[in-house]
Design an enzyme around this catalytic site. Sequence first.
Site, mmCIF file in Angstrom:
data_model
loop_
_atom_site.group_PDB
_atom_site.id
_atom_site.type_symbol
_atom_site.label_atom_id
_atom_site.label_comp_id
_atom_site.label_asym_id
_atom_site.label_seq_id
_atom_site.Cartn_x
_atom_site.Cartn_y
_atom_site.Cartn_z
ATOM 1 N N THR A 38 0.814 -1.284 -0.378
ATOM 2 C CA THR A 38 0.106 0.415 0.076
ATOM 3 C C THR A 38 0.630 1.480 -0.459
ATOM 4 O O THR A 38 0.610 2.528 -0.373
ATOM 5 C CB THR A 38 -0.722 -0.054 1.154
ATOM 6 O OG1 THR A 38 -1.851 -1.227 1.107
ATOM 7 C CG2 THR A 38 -1.719 1.010 0.919
ATOM 8 N N VAL A 84 0.559 -10.028 -1.662
ATOM 9 C CA VAL A 84 -0.005 -9.967 -3.561
ATOM 10 C C VAL A 84 1.203 -8.697 -3.344
ATOM 11 O O VAL A 84 0.882 -7.262 -2.533
ATOM 12 C CB VAL A 84 -0.989 -9.997 -3.237
ATOM 13 C CG1 VAL A 84 -2.019 -8.571 -2.428
ATOM 14 C CG2 VAL A 84 -1.664 -9.645 -4.785
ATOM 15 N N ASN A 138 -8.632 -5.392 1.008
ATOM 16 C CA ASN A 138 -9.640 -4.493 1.871
ATOM 17 C C ASN A 138 -10.642 -4.436 1.753
ATOM 18 O O ASN A 138 -11.502 -4.788 0.572
ATOM 19 C CB ASN A 138 -8.770 -3.763 2.741
ATOM 20 C CG ASN A 138 -8.212 -2.654 1.863
ATOM 21 O OD1 ASN A 138 -9.171 -2.844 0.290
ATOM 22 N ND2 ASN A 138 -7.944 -1.718 2.066
ATOM 23 N N GLY A 195 -11.900 -1.657 1.159
ATOM 24 C CA GLY A 195 -12.026 -0.758 0.099
ATOM 25 C C GLY A 195 -12.176 0.626 0.885
ATOM 26 O O GLY A 195 -12.840 1.778 -0.324
ATOM 27 N N TYR A 215 -7.809 -4.742 11.758
ATOM 28 C CA TYR A 215 -6.484 -4.775 10.978
ATOM 29 C C TYR A 215 -6.423 -3.411 10.594
ATOM 30 O O TYR A 215 -5.414 -3.469 9.503
ATOM 31 C CB TYR A 215 -7.024 -5.375 9.572
ATOM 32 C CG TYR A 215 -7.953 -6.591 9.332
ATOM 33 C CD1 TYR A 215 -7.686 -8.179 9.619
ATOM 34 C CD2 TYR A 215 -9.677 -6.375 9.379
ATOM 35 C CE1 TYR A 215 -8.607 -9.212 9.710
ATOM 36 C CE2 TYR A 215 -10.527 -7.568 9.450
ATOM 37 C CZ TYR A 215 -10.513 -8.842 9.475
ATOM 38 O OH TYR A 215 -11.204 -10.093 9.445
ATOM 39 N N HIS A 216 -6.042 -2.595 11.565
ATOM 40 C CA HIS A 216 -5.488 -1.605 11.450
ATOM 41 C C HIS A 216 -4.317 -1.822 12.436
ATOM 42 O O HIS A 216 -3.841 -0.020 12.891
ATOM 43 C CB HIS A 216 -6.194 -0.660 11.604
ATOM 44 C CG HIS A 216 -7.587 -0.471 10.937
ATOM 45 N ND1 HIS A 216 -8.488 -0.044 10.670
ATOM 46 C CD2 HIS A 216 -8.147 -1.290 9.280
ATOM 47 C CE1 HIS A 216 -9.679 0.706 9.792
ATOM 48 N NE2 HIS A 216 -8.792 -0.951 9.099
ATOM 49 N N ASN A 259 -9.882 4.259 8.916
ATOM 50 C CA ASN A 259 -9.251 3.437 7.467
ATOM 51 C C ASN A 259 -7.983 3.740 7.086
ATOM 52 O O ASN A 259 -7.553 5.182 6.859
ATOM 53 C CB ASN A 259 -10.632 3.719 6.830
ATOM 54 C CG ASN A 259 -9.295 2.204 6.096
ATOM 55 O OD1 ASN A 259 -8.594 2.140 5.668
ATOM 56 N ND2 ASN A 259 -10.438 0.704 5.883
ATOM 57 N N PRO A 260 -6.662 3.657 7.710
ATOM 58 C CA PRO A 260 -5.994 3.715 7.427
ATOM 59 C C PRO A 260 -4.781 3.949 5.589
ATOM 60 O O PRO A 260 -3.842 3.796 5.488
ATOM 61 C CB PRO A 260 -4.453 2.955 8.460
ATOM 62 C CG PRO A 260 -5.266 1.985 8.253
ATOM 63 C CD PRO A 260 -7.223 1.775 8.594
#
Length: 558
Positions: A64, A131, A139, A141, A492-493, A531-532
Amino acid sequence: MATMAILQRTFSFILIFSIALHLKSLFAMETDSGAELKYLELIHEANEFTPDEEYDYIVVGGGTAGCPLAATLSENYSVLVLERGGDQHSHPNIIRQENVANNALPADDENSPSQAFTSEDGVPGLVRGRVLGGSSMINFGFYSRGDDYFFKNTGIEWDMDSVKTAYEWVEETLVHRPDNVSTWESSVRDALLEVGVLPDNGNTLDHLVGTKVSGSTFDSTGNRHGAVELLNKANPNNLRVIVHATVDRIIFSSSESSGPSVVRVVYHDSHGKSYQVGIRENGEVILSAGAFGSPQLLLVSGVGPSQNLTSLEIPVVHDQPFVGQYMIDNPRINLALMLPFSVVDSGTPVVGITGKGSYIETTSSSTPFTSPVSPLYFPYPYPPVNISMGYFFGKVSNPTSAGSLWLKSPSDVAITPSVRFNYFSKPEDVHQCADAVATYEKILKTKAMEMYKFKDHGGEKYFQIVGRQIPENTSDFESMATYCRKTVTTFYHYCGGCTVNKVVDSNLKVVGIGGLRVVDNSVFTSSPGTNPQATTMMLGRYMGVKIQQERAGSDGDN
């Protein structure tokens, strides 16, 4: 009573099963355009590519942050990206919104786009992206910019005009604004406003207290636009992206006058063949392997607490006691409702940002109950049942509870390190959890939610809550602490492990090491905004521009 017990067990299973399947698109399959796939020309399989001896920059992790970082640096310098996973065309299911939940399911095989593990706190279902494009490819989105608290407290000396420009650079390629929201999301938005999560901020990407509809990296046809597409902005003559290239360690040189400096990295391909590649004069290795991968690579390379490294027989290159420390994960508190009628599956663009720190997000699903356990509860031939569910996700923002990461293996980087987050070890976080649950309680009393009640035989209306019930007294600290700890899941952050002013300086250079920088969420002490992913992609672009400016000034002085 027996029937009710069976139904309760069934509902509990449905909660787990349907959360795993709760985002499915209603839109038809649409292929990617040629323009979106231009970056494929840059990608090579590790076992089919012989790298140059040296590059100006080696980016470890094409995720990311790594993708926008590499694309930006390639404008003027040679860049090699080493990504341990494959590209999206090795995993075509990740492109479509209807497959989102399946991509988030625990995956154990070495070729899956996500790698699952359980924290030492006992919280299962944590995942790492594996990936090209990283977690932005698996995630849900949700796209929203960072908050003021984050920018004031990261330790990075931000130029906010450049931050805004970097966000816009990302958004012009990847971000889509929902034209409308589902019936469920509309109801939740109205309920949030009804309980006082004000003002109504409409549709915005900015982090604002109140209720809003944010952006998405899924377009109106259900296609994902992850960080990998930012590689389309690269100078193709200067960038090479290697997939299935797992970096094993960093090799340093050392002198008494200047201390250790990066010389090269060692990586292996999918067949186990090892390679070494170096950096040119004034070049850098930049770790963008995420909150687990970046501290792990420092540790296996000999940068970390000397006592721990020595106990694992890892030669100490630089004693750095804070590598792997200050690990943080925002706790998630779920409330799941079974709904009395079918709903359209929805994403997560609606969010309520409360004034007390907690955030409330939502989604809905209509899940066919065709699991392997169906015959246990409904004898054959059992009817197909569509279970409609509505979910609330409460997020504790800026948690003060923190933990640490340590190696399970001194040499095998494919083994995820052990990590403990110490969820809800600090009372401030419990109070935020209690605030989120109290908001749920208020939401369930609103007019906007009336239509989601069931009726019993006597005509009494009620909500069918699936899972643990909300405590009767949300103001009682001990009962809320117990509830929060027993129901905690991950958002998941994750962040931390290479934090600013501990492991890296304000320019994200590893303190005490030449030619090494970290650019990803591991440098953060809090997760930005709701959200990060927006801020992580912005960080890649921002630091790429800043590094080029530094380099231009340095080269001009020589």
